[in-house]
Design a protein around this motif. Structure first.
Motif, PDB file in Angstrom:
ATOM      1  N   TYR A 160      41.932  33.362  21.987  1.00 28.35           N
ATOM      2  CA  TYR A 160      42.638  32.397  22.832  1.00 28.35           C
ATOM      3  C   TYR A 160      42.375  32.668  24.302  1.00 28.35           C
ATOM      4  O   TYR A 160      42.042  31.775  25.066  1.00 28.35           O
ATOM      5  CB  TYR A 160      44.138  32.451  22.541  1.00 28.35           C
ATOM      6  N   GLY A 161      42.495  33.930  24.700  1.00 24.96           N
ATOM      7  CA  GLY A 161      42.268  34.302  26.092  1.00 24.96           C
ATOM      8  C   GLY A 161      43.525  34.877  26.719  1.00 24.96           C
ATOM      9  O   GLY A 161      44.433  35.358  26.027  1.00 24.96           O
ATOM     10  N   TYR A 162      43.577  34.831  28.038  1.00 23.78           N
ATOM     11  CA  TYR A 162      44.751  35.323  28.750  1.00 23.78           C
ATOM     12  C   TYR A 162      45.888  34.306  28.631  1.00 23.78           C
ATOM     13  O   TYR A 162      45.692  33.097  28.780  1.00 23.78           O
ATOM     14  CB  TYR A 162      44.446  35.535  30.234  1.00 23.78           C
ATOM     15  N   GLY A 163      47.077  34.818  28.379  1.00 23.29           N
ATOM     16  CA  GLY A 163      48.274  33.986  28.360  1.00 23.29           C
ATOM     17  C   GLY A 163      49.298  34.545  29.318  1.00 23.29           C
ATOM     18  O   GLY A 163      49.536  35.762  29.351  1.00 23.29           O
ATOM     19  N   VAL A 164      49.897  33.661  30.125  1.00 18.09           N
ATOM     20  CA  VAL A 164      50.938  34.075  31.060  1.00 18.09           C
ATOM     21  C   VAL A 164      52.261  33.501  30.566  1.00 18.09           C
ATOM     22  O   VAL A 164      52.374  32.274  30.375  1.00 18.09           O
ATOM     23  CB  VAL A 164      50.642  33.566  32.484  1.00 18.09           C
ATOM     24  N   VAL A 165      53.223  34.354  30.342  1.00 22.81           N
ATOM     25  CA  VAL A 165      54.520  33.885  29.856  1.00 22.81           C
ATOM     26  C   VAL A 165      55.173  33.032  30.937  1.00 22.81           C
ATOM     27  O   VAL A 165      55.479  33.522  32.029  1.00 22.81           O
ATOM     28  CB  VAL A 165      55.427  35.067  29.453  1.00 22.81           C
ATOM     29  N   ALA A 166      55.372  31.744  30.603  1.00 25.64           N
ATOM     30  CA  ALA A 166      55.963  30.806  31.559  1.00 25.64           C
ATOM     31  C   ALA A 166      57.114  30.022  30.940  1.00 25.64           C
ATOM     32  O   ALA A 166      57.799  29.282  31.638  1.00 25.64           O
ATOM     33  CB  ALA A 166      54.899  29.831  32.065  1.00 25.64           C
ATOM     34  N   ASP A 167      57.296  30.184  29.632  1.00 23.48           N
ATOM     35  CA  ASP A 167      58.260  29.345  28.930  1.00 23.48           C
ATOM     36  C   ASP A 167      58.971  30.138  27.839  1.00 23.48           C
ATOM     37  O   ASP A 167      58.579  31.269  27.517  1.00 23.48           O
ATOM     38  CB  ASP A 167      57.531  28.152  28.306  1.00 23.48           C
ATOM     39  N   LYS A 168      60.007  29.525  27.292  1.00 27.06           N
ATOM     40  CA  LYS A 168      60.741  30.119  26.175  1.00 27.06           C
ATOM     41  C   LYS A 168      61.046  29.018  25.175  1.00 27.06           C
ATOM     42  O   LYS A 168      60.809  27.829  25.431  1.00 27.06           O
ATOM     43  CB  LYS A 168      62.031  30.768  26.671  1.00 27.06           C
ATOM     44  N   GLY A 169      61.550  29.396  24.028  1.00 27.88           N
ATOM     45  CA  GLY A 169      61.915  28.407  23.013  1.00 27.88           C
ATOM     46  C   GLY A 169      62.945  28.989  22.073  1.00 27.88           C
ATOM     47  O   GLY A 169      62.986  30.212  21.839  1.00 27.88           O
ATOM     48  N   SER A 170      63.787  28.116  21.529  1.00 28.68           N
ATOM     49  CA  SER A 170      64.870  28.592  20.660  1.00 28.68           C
ATOM     50  C   SER A 170      64.350  29.285  19.420  1.00 28.68           C
ATOM     51  O   SER A 170      65.000  30.181  18.875  1.00 28.68           O
ATOM     52  CB  SER A 170      65.766  27.406  20.255  1.00 28.68           C
ATOM     53  N   ALA A 171      63.149  28.871  18.968  1.00 23.32           N
ATOM     54  CA  ALA A 171      62.573  29.481  17.761  1.00 23.32           C
ATOM     55  C   ALA A 171      61.643  30.641  18.093  1.00 23.32           C
ATOM     56  O   ALA A 171      61.113  31.294  17.192  1.00 23.32           O
ATOM     57  CB  ALA A 171      61.824  28.424  16.953  1.00 23.32           C
ATOM     58  N   ILE A 172      61.415  30.879  19.375  1.00 23.68           N
ATOM     59  CA  ILE A 172      60.500  31.946  19.801  1.00 23.68           C
ATOM     60  C   ILE A 172      61.318  33.190  20.104  1.00 23.68           C
ATOM     61  O   ILE A 172      61.803  33.401  21.220  1.00 23.68           O
ATOM     62  CB  ILE A 172      59.684  31.497  21.039  1.00 23.68           C
ATOM     63  N   THR A 173      61.484  34.023  19.090  1.00 23.43           N
ATOM     64  CA  THR A 173      62.285  35.230  19.244  1.00 23.43           C
ATOM     65  C   THR A 173      61.531  36.444  18.717  1.00 23.43           C
ATOM     66  O   THR A 173      60.657  36.327  17.854  1.00 23.43           O
ATOM     67  CB  THR A 173      63.614  35.101  18.470  1.00 23.43           C
ATOM     68  N   GLY A 174      61.874  37.586  19.245  1.00 24.98           N
ATOM     69  CA  GLY A 174      61.276  38.829  18.769  1.00 24.98           C
ATOM     70  C   GLY A 174      59.788  38.894  19.033  1.00 24.98           C
ATOM     71  O   GLY A 174      59.323  38.751  20.178  1.00 24.98           O
ATOM     72  N   ASN A 175      59.023  39.070  17.948  1.00 27.03           N
ATOM     73  CA  ASN A 175      57.577  39.251  18.085  1.00 27.03           C
ATOM     74  C   ASN A 175      56.808  37.938  17.959  1.00 27.03           C
ATOM     75  O   ASN A 175      55.627  37.938  17.608  1.00 27.03           O
ATOM     76  CB  ASN A 175      57.072  40.246  17.033  1.00 27.03           C
ATOM     77  N   LYS A 176      57.443  36.824  18.286  1.00 30.43           N
ATOM     78  CA  LYS A 176      56.776  35.526  18.203  1.00 30.43           C
ATOM     79  C   LYS A 176      56.378  35.045  19.598  1.00 30.43           C
ATOM     80  O   LYS A 176      57.107  35.246  20.576  1.00 30.43           O
ATOM     81  CB  LYS A 176      57.696  34.481  17.559  1.00 30.43           C
ATOM     82  N   ILE A 177      55.220  34.405  19.672  1.00 30.63           N
ATOM     83  CA  ILE A 177      54.786  33.757  20.917  1.00 30.63           C
ATOM     84  C   ILE A 177      54.243  32.373  20.570  1.00 30.63           C
ATOM     85  O   ILE A 177      53.837  32.113  19.431  1.00 30.63           O
ATOM     86  CB  ILE A 177      53.703  34.573  21.673  1.00 30.63           C
ATOM     87  N   ASP A 178      54.251  31.495  21.544  1.00 32.59           N
ATOM     88  CA  ASP A 178      53.778  30.124  21.366  1.00 32.59           C
ATOM     89  C   ASP A 178      52.707  29.853  22.420  1.00 32.59           C
ATOM     90  O   ASP A 178      52.950  30.044  23.626  1.00 32.59           O
ATOM     91  CB  ASP A 178      54.952  29.152  21.547  1.00 32.59           C
ATOM     92  N   LEU A 179      51.536  29.417  21.996  1.00 36.99           N
ATOM     93  CA  LEU A 179      50.394  29.236  22.893  1.00 36.99           C
ATOM     94  C   LEU A 179      50.206  27.758  23.215  1.00 36.99           C
ATOM     95  O   LEU A 179      50.193  26.917  22.307  1.00 36.99           O
ATOM     96  CB  LEU A 179      49.113  29.788  22.241  1.00 36.99           C
ATOM     97  N   PHE A 180      49.989  27.447  24.487  1.00 35.18           N
ATOM     98  CA  PHE A 180      49.836  26.046  24.875  1.00 35.18           C
ATOM     99  C   PHE A 180      48.442  25.511  24.557  1.00 35.18           C
ATOM    100  O   PHE A 180      47.431  26.157  24.832  1.00 35.18           O
ATOM    101  CB  PHE A 180      50.111  25.855  26.374  1.00 35.18           C
ATOM    102  N   PHE A 181      48.418  24.300  24.000  1.00 35.31           N
ATOM    103  CA  PHE A 181      47.188  23.537  23.791  1.00 35.31           C
ATOM    104  C   PHE A 181      47.419  22.125  24.318  1.00 35.31           C
ATOM    105  O   PHE A 181      48.562  21.649  24.380  1.00 35.31           O
ATOM    106  CB  PHE A 181      46.816  23.473  22.308  1.00 35.31           C
ATOM    107  N   ASN A 182      46.345  21.455  24.695  1.00 39.06           N
ATOM    108  CA  ASN A 182      46.478  20.136  25.299  1.00 39.06           C
ATOM    109  C   ASN A 182      46.926  19.058  24.318  1.00 39.06           C
ATOM    110  O   ASN A 182      47.626  18.120  24.698  1.00 39.06           O
ATOM    111  CB  ASN A 182      45.154  19.724  25.954  1.00 39.06           C
ATOM    112  N   THR A 183      46.504  19.161  23.055  1.00 47.21           N
ATOM    113  CA  THR A 183      46.841  18.132  22.064  1.00 47.21           C
ATOM    114  C   THR A 183      47.250  18.767  20.735  1.00 47.21           C
ATOM    115  O   THR A 183      46.934  19.932  20.470  1.00 47.21           O
ATOM    116  CB  THR A 183      45.646  17.195  21.800  1.00 47.21           C
TER     117      THR A 183
END
Length: 232
Positions: A160-183
């Motif tokens: 994926y590459g470098y990711g900068v934490v800029a957001d959060k989510g109710s389902a994103i807890t503990g060892n989970k991360i969510d990666l942004f994609f355009n579509t």
């Protein structure tokens, strides 16, 4: 005095002509003797005493025909292997093995209603919790559990590459991360859901600005990899 001036002019002209002829000779590779031979050329007649026939020799003419113009041989430029070889991927350039790693479950999200409940035209469409606009770039915006990875934390996510934490989510807890994609299509085609090791490049201080994100994405040494990310 007039006679001396005349002799001087004749002498200067003679030197000029001589210099000019020497220059022409060095460039053309044709000597004065070659020119004289060409002008005065008369075929040499050779008599065959057996058949009593006469033939014309082409030797002198062919020797002139073989004259070639002098030219400067272009220097060959060689590039060392050090100059043309190097990291072929962003992952190689990052040298991620020097950074601590941890295992996470990574999913993908978009700015659309399917992930955020917001549609284009909404005043907060594409705006993350940190306040910056979502972005897929050399440094992309990602969501994480802020108790684990505060805003501004930089992770390297393989494939994926470098990711900068800029957001959060109710389902994103503990060892989970969510990666942004355009579509949504990009999420399914390029990612889906993966369990993998990510590397902690820098722990954030809880803030992130558009200026900071822009500076990261303008890192000179990484521009060669930008197309790999933006067109993936």
């Amino acid at each position: 005095m007039k006679i001396k001036k005349a002799f001087r002019r004749v002498g200067m002209f003679s030197l000029f002509v001589a210099a000019f002829l020497v220059t022409i000779t060095s460039i053309s590779n044709v000597s004065f003797a070659d020119v004289r031979d060409w002008v005065d050329y008369e075929p040499m007649r050779i008599t065959n005493t057996v058949t009593n026939t006469v033939t014309e020799s082409k030797f002198r003419q062919s020797s002139l025909e073989k004259k070639e113009l002098n030219y400067l041989e272009q220097k060959k430029m060689y590039i060392s292997s050090d100059e043309i070889e190097g990291p072929k991927t962003l992952e190689e350039a990052a040298n991620i093995n020097q950074y601590p790693k941890s295992q996470v479950v990574a999913t993908g999200y978009t700015a659309g209603v399917e992930s955020t409940g917001k549609s284009p035209g909404h005043p907060e469409y594409g705006i993350t919790y940190s306040g910056v606009q979502v972005k897929r770039d050399l440094y992309s915006t990602i969501a994480a559990d802020l108790d684990v990875y505060p805003i501004g934390t930089i992770l390297f996510i393989p494939d994926y590459g470098y990711g900068v934490v800029a957001d959060k989510g109710s389902a994103i807890t503990g060892n989970k991360i969510d990666l942004f994609f355009n579509t949504v299509e990009d999420v399914y085609a390029q990612w889906g859901k993966k369990e993998l090791d990510v590397h902690l490049i820098e722990l954030g201080d809880g803030t992130l600005t558009e200026k900071e994100l822009k500076q990261l994405n303008e890192t000179d040494s990484l521009q060669v990899f930008r197309q790999q990310i933006t067109e993936s």
